[in-house]
Write a protein that holds these residues in place. Structure first.
Motif, PDB file in Angstrom:
ATOM      1  N   ARG A 187       0.832  -1.215   0.000  1.00  0.00           N
ATOM      2  CA  ARG A 187       0.000   0.000   0.000  1.00  0.00           C
ATOM      3  C   ARG A 187       0.862   1.259   0.000  1.00  0.00           C
ATOM      4  O   ARG A 187       0.560   2.244  -0.685  1.00  0.00           O
ATOM      5  CB  ARG A 187      -0.924  -0.008   1.215  1.00  0.00           C
ATOM      6  N   ARG A 188       1.965   1.226   0.740  1.00  0.00           N
ATOM      7  CA  ARG A 188       2.846   2.387   0.808  1.00  0.00           C
ATOM      8  C   ARG A 188       3.641   2.568  -0.477  1.00  0.00           C
ATOM      9  O   ARG A 188       3.935   3.684  -0.891  1.00  0.00           O
ATOM     10  CB  ARG A 188       3.809   2.253   1.989  1.00  0.00           C
ATOM     11  N   LYS A 189       3.999   1.461  -1.150  1.00  0.00           N
ATOM     12  CA  LYS A 189       4.921   1.532  -2.280  1.00  0.00           C
ATOM     13  C   LYS A 189       4.244   1.568  -3.648  1.00  0.00           C
ATOM     14  O   LYS A 189       4.868   1.977  -4.629  1.00  0.00           O
ATOM     15  CB  LYS A 189       5.868   0.329  -2.251  1.00  0.00           C
ATOM     16  N   LYS A 190       2.994   1.123  -3.737  1.00  0.00           N
ATOM     17  CA  LYS A 190       2.429   0.897  -5.070  1.00  0.00           C
ATOM     18  C   LYS A 190       2.264   2.185  -5.884  1.00  0.00           C
ATOM     19  O   LYS A 190       2.218   2.143  -7.119  1.00  0.00           O
ATOM     20  CB  LYS A 190       1.096   0.156  -4.976  1.00  0.00           C
ATOM     21  N   GLY A 191       2.207   3.331  -5.226  1.00  0.00           N
ATOM     22  CA  GLY A 191       2.068   4.580  -5.966  1.00  0.00           C
ATOM     23  C   GLY A 191       3.320   4.944  -6.734  1.00  0.00           C
ATOM     24  O   GLY A 191       3.259   5.579  -7.800  1.00  0.00           O
ATOM     25  N   SER A 192       4.492   4.532  -6.234  1.00  0.00           N
ATOM     26  CA  SER A 192       5.758   4.926  -6.862  1.00  0.00           C
ATOM     27  C   SER A 192       6.529   3.752  -7.459  1.00  0.00           C
ATOM     28  O   SER A 192       7.419   3.957  -8.289  1.00  0.00           O
ATOM     29  CB  SER A 192       6.650   5.627  -5.828  1.00  0.00           C
ATOM     30  N   ALA A 193       6.186   2.531  -7.071  1.00  0.00           N
ATOM     31  CA  ALA A 193       6.945   1.369  -7.536  1.00  0.00           C
ATOM     32  C   ALA A 193       6.452   0.895  -8.898  1.00  0.00           C
ATOM     33  O   ALA A 193       5.312   1.138  -9.299  1.00  0.00           O
ATOM     34  CB  ALA A 193       6.824   0.234  -6.519  1.00  0.00           C
ATOM     35  N   THR A 194       7.342   0.200  -9.604  1.00  0.00           N
ATOM     36  CA  THR A 194       6.995  -0.403 -10.888  1.00  0.00           C
ATOM     37  C   THR A 194       6.427  -1.795 -10.655  1.00  0.00           C
ATOM     38  O   THR A 194       7.004  -2.601  -9.912  1.00  0.00           O
ATOM     39  CB  THR A 194       8.236  -0.499 -11.793  1.00  0.00           C
ATOM     40  N   LEU A 195       5.310  -2.090 -11.287  1.00  0.00           N
ATOM     41  CA  LEU A 195       4.690  -3.408 -11.154  1.00  0.00           C
ATOM     42  C   LEU A 195       5.315  -4.381 -12.155  1.00  0.00           C
ATOM     43  O   LEU A 195       5.753  -3.968 -13.237  1.00  0.00           O
ATOM     44  CB  LEU A 195       3.178  -3.298 -11.384  1.00  0.00           C
ATOM     45  N   PRO A 196       5.392  -5.665 -11.844  1.00  0.00           N
ATOM     46  CA  PRO A 196       4.891  -6.300 -10.625  1.00  0.00           C
ATOM     47  C   PRO A 196       5.754  -5.968  -9.412  1.00  0.00           C
ATOM     48  O   PRO A 196       6.971  -5.826  -9.517  1.00  0.00           O
ATOM     49  CB  PRO A 196       4.950  -7.793 -10.949  1.00  0.00           C
ATOM     50  N   LEU A 197       5.083  -5.867  -8.260  1.00  0.00           N
ATOM     51  CA  LEU A 197       5.738  -5.531  -6.998  1.00  0.00           C
ATOM     52  C   LEU A 197       5.635  -6.734  -6.062  1.00  0.00           C
ATOM     53  O   LEU A 197       4.537  -7.195  -5.756  1.00  0.00           O
ATOM     54  CB  LEU A 197       5.064  -4.312  -6.371  1.00  0.00           C
TER      55      LEU A 197
END
Length: 706
Positions: free
Chosen positions: A522-532
């Motif tokens: 939840r904290r990372k999904k806004g800035s991380a590249t998927l797949p996470l």
């Protein structure tokens, strides 16, 4: 619950909802085990004088690889290699196309052996725990001393598919379909026994009926025996244990006897407790150390004597192999201590609830002298709640008044009123034992959020109720719909979790890891590249809170607590028991699904009612289940009924009969024999008092005051 698919070449681990016993294949052969007819002997030979074509008898000499199964530090033969250690030990296997014919051929198998003397009792494991206080000095100061030996030999049994395996060899791969609960142990054992690389063994875990007991490890022996026969015959082979074999060799938890000798002062405070624990470990038991360690930790429950001495030993015996039943092993200790406290209450006249609260670790002025640190902050509130909902205090006093004059009257008449009693018991259910010998690494869980919005949870399959809880956590934390939450149970061959499913699927540990992984995503999904992908592992720090060598610290990662009241009614003519009501209050942390939690508890209660009396079921009119509201992490509560219900039942029966019932399960004539013995003792005591001369008139027999 689906998972990403691997190619047939890659996939060496499959989870199936099929029962292995329903599976068939062209040219399939059936297998039956040839077992030793004696307990202690040296095996000379096993043979058959005239096997029909297509039928085979295999023994230890035919095993192509290692001839033993290694479980922790214990070595158990695939087939007996010479020294017979218990009656029923596998010494060979008959294989053929007609299952009925195999059972006929079993009668003509010739087994030659030389009987020998039983070996001296070997101590498999022992543990001594003693507080630093002056134990003997405190015991000598006692106002009251109460001693009794308790034994509870009830354990869960399954009534579905017996254990066994279905094996075949195809295209260089050994295929094994079986209800294993310990994937890494099975793969390692099969590779060692057959000589086949781990990567060339394909395991399909079929439907399992119940976790724990000997299925935890003997399944690997059964699968290895079947695999050897499949490789030698070059045909599919299926072994299915009979119901008798299942009950005798699989569902046979280690019998435990516990003696409590307790010294109390005039106020009812326990000043010294001497506890002796004996465990029959069977011919093989790789979990003997964990058995006695868990029993020692539970021996005093949530109570705090000023001085304690606990001595525990597990012995090897000429009986079938034993295991550890993670659901019920602690229950043996709670059965003993809770019944013992109920007996103390009867001797001292102190109410059972007051006696427990007076000796709890959270009671005023009670300082912990035991080396075990347990969470007991809600102990009093749980005890108060169950006594309030069951009206325990009032009923106990009323039945206690009747108990005092029980054997002064004729209670055997068909016109006599029913005999009633009520019993109270409490106990904890620890999960995530930090001193376990069953795993080398900490449980972990991996979660991946894909580009298509699906969330994959990489873990072993779990129960439907736990899966619903996991879905709720994901939905509440990440807002992902349930249809997009996928369980991925794929593990590369040889990389399965090294712990049994029972530990790896621990609800409290795994749910905590899942919640942490979802929070990280939840904290990372806004800035991380998927797949996470996020992987969480049980903190090694938690496990370090327990010192295995010194046997001190925090033994469990979490523990639930429960209290139970049982009210019974006995027919004075037939001595048949009937439970009028069961009340149970549980502190299980935050209950994510009340319906699922209550259903799980009620299922355990019904299972226990089947096991209190041999070959019978005890009836119960009313079952009340209540949960203490808490924001703590969810705790394992599925089998907590085994912690408290048997002890509460026995205490209630003891009060109704005014006699101590110290052993479960009951047999059909147990209560009758118990009352007859108590009546004789009462009559002898009364007669002796009547003959006792008075001080004023020596030689005169007193009358009427006995």
């Amino acid at each position: 619950m689906c998972a990403k698919r691997k190619t047939a070449r890659q996939k060496r681990l499959i989870f199936s909802n099929d029962f292995y016993s329903d599976l068939e294949a062209d040219g399939m052969l059936y297998a039956v085990l040839i077992r030793s007819p004696v307990s202690v002997a040296t095996l000379v030979s096993v043979s058959h004088p005239d096997l029909p074509p297509g039928y085979h008898l295999f023994s230890a000499a035919d095993v192509m690889g290692k001839k033993t199964i290694t479980t922790l530090d214990e070595e158990m033969p695939v087939f007996c290699t010479g020294e017979i250690r218990y009656k029923g030990e596998p010494i060979g296997m008959l294989v053929g196309a007609d299952e009925k014919k195999l059972h006929e051929l079993m009668g003509d198998v010739e087994i030659r052996y030389e009987e020998r003397m039983n070996d001296p009792k070997e101590v498999l494991a022992e543990r001594v725990v003693q507080t630093e206080g002056p134990f003997d000095d405190l015991s000598a100061q006692a106002t009251i001393t109460v001693e009794e030996t308790w034994a509870c030999d009830i354990h869960p049994q399954s009534y579905t598919e017996p254990n066994g395996a279905f094996c075949f060899f195809k295209a260089g791969v050994l295929h094994v379909l079986t209800p294993t609960q310990w994937l890494s142990h099975l793969r390692t054992s099969l590779s060692a026994v057959t000589g086949i690389d781990k990567e060339s063994i394909a395991i399909t875990r079929t439907q399992i009926s119940r976790m724990d007991t000997n299925t935890l490890w003997i399944n690997s022996q059964l699968a290895a025996q079947t695999a050897v026969c499949a490789l030698l015959t070059k045909k599919p082979v299926k072994l299915v244990l009979t119901r008798h074999e299942q009950q005798t060799y699989i569902e046979n938890a280690a019998p435990v006897a516990i003696t409590h000798k307790t010294a109390l002062n005039a106020d009812g405070e326990i000043i010294a407790a001497d506890v002796a624990i004996t465990v029959d470990g069977g011919a093989y038991n790789p979990f003997a150390r964990e058995c006695i360690d868990r029993l020692c930790i539970a021996a005093c429950n949530v109570y705090q004597p000023k001085a304690v001495r606990i001595r525990a030993q597990a012995f090897r015996s000429a009986t079938p192999p034993r295991s550890i039943d993670l659901a019920t092993i602690d229950g043996n200790a709670f059965f003993a201590i809770e019944n013992h406290l109920q007996k103390i209450a009867g001797v001292t006249g102190i109410a059972p609830l007051e006696l427990r609260k007076k000796n709890c670790r959270t009671a005023p002025r009670r300082k912990s002298s035991l080396p075990f640190q347990l969470n007991g902050e809600n102990t009093t509130s749980v005890l108060d709640a169950v006594c309030r909902s069951s009206d325990f205090n009032r009923k106990y006093i009323a039945y206690h008044l009747n108990e005092a004059n029980h054997y002064a009257h004729d209670n055997n008449s068909p016109f006599s009123p029913p005999l009633r009693g009520t019993g109270l018991a409490c106990g904890f259910a620890g999960s995530g034992f930090n001193g376990t010998t069953l795993t080398r690494s900490s449980p972990s869980l991996e979660v991946t959020l894909e580009t298509d919005g699906r969330l994959y949870i990489h873990a072993l399959p779990t129960s439907r109720s736990v899966w619903n809880i996991w879905q709720t956590i994901v939905t509440d934390t990440l807002g992902i719909e349930r249809s997009n939450i996928v369980l991925n149970p794929d593990f590369e061959a040889g990389r399965e979790p090294d712990s049994p499913d029972t530990l790896h699927s621990n609800i409290s540990s795994m749910t905590h890891l899942l919640r942490g992984a979802c929070e990280t995503i939840r904290r990372k999904k806004g800035s991380a590249t998927l797949p996470l992908t996020v992987k969480k592992t049980v903190s090694a720090t938690k496990r370090k809170l327990w010192d295995k060598e010194q046997f001190t610290g925090v033994p469990f990662q979490s523990s639930a607590f429960a209290a139970c009241v049982v009210e019974v009614e006995l027919d004075p003519s037939t001595y048949r028991e009937h439970i009028r009501g069961i009340w149970m209050v549980v502190d299980g942390g935050k209950i994510l699904s009340t319906h699922a939690a209550e259903s799980s508890l009620r299922s355990s209660i019904q299972q226990i009612l089947h096991e209190l009396v041999e070959d019978d079921t005890v009836r119960c009119d009313t079952i009340h289940v209540q949960f203490i509201q808490s924001d703590d992490e969810p705790k394992q509560i599925g089998d907590i009924a085994y912690t408290v219900l048997p002890a509460a039942f026995t205490a209630a029966v003891s009060q109704s009969l005014a006699a101590t019932l110290a052993r479960l399960p009951l047999q059909n004539d147990t209560l009758y024999k118990l009352t007859q013995k108590a009546q004789r003792l009462y009559d002898e005591k009364t007669s002796a008092l009547q003959k006792e001369p008075t001080a004023e008139t020596p030689g005169h027999n007193q009358q009427g005051d006995a």
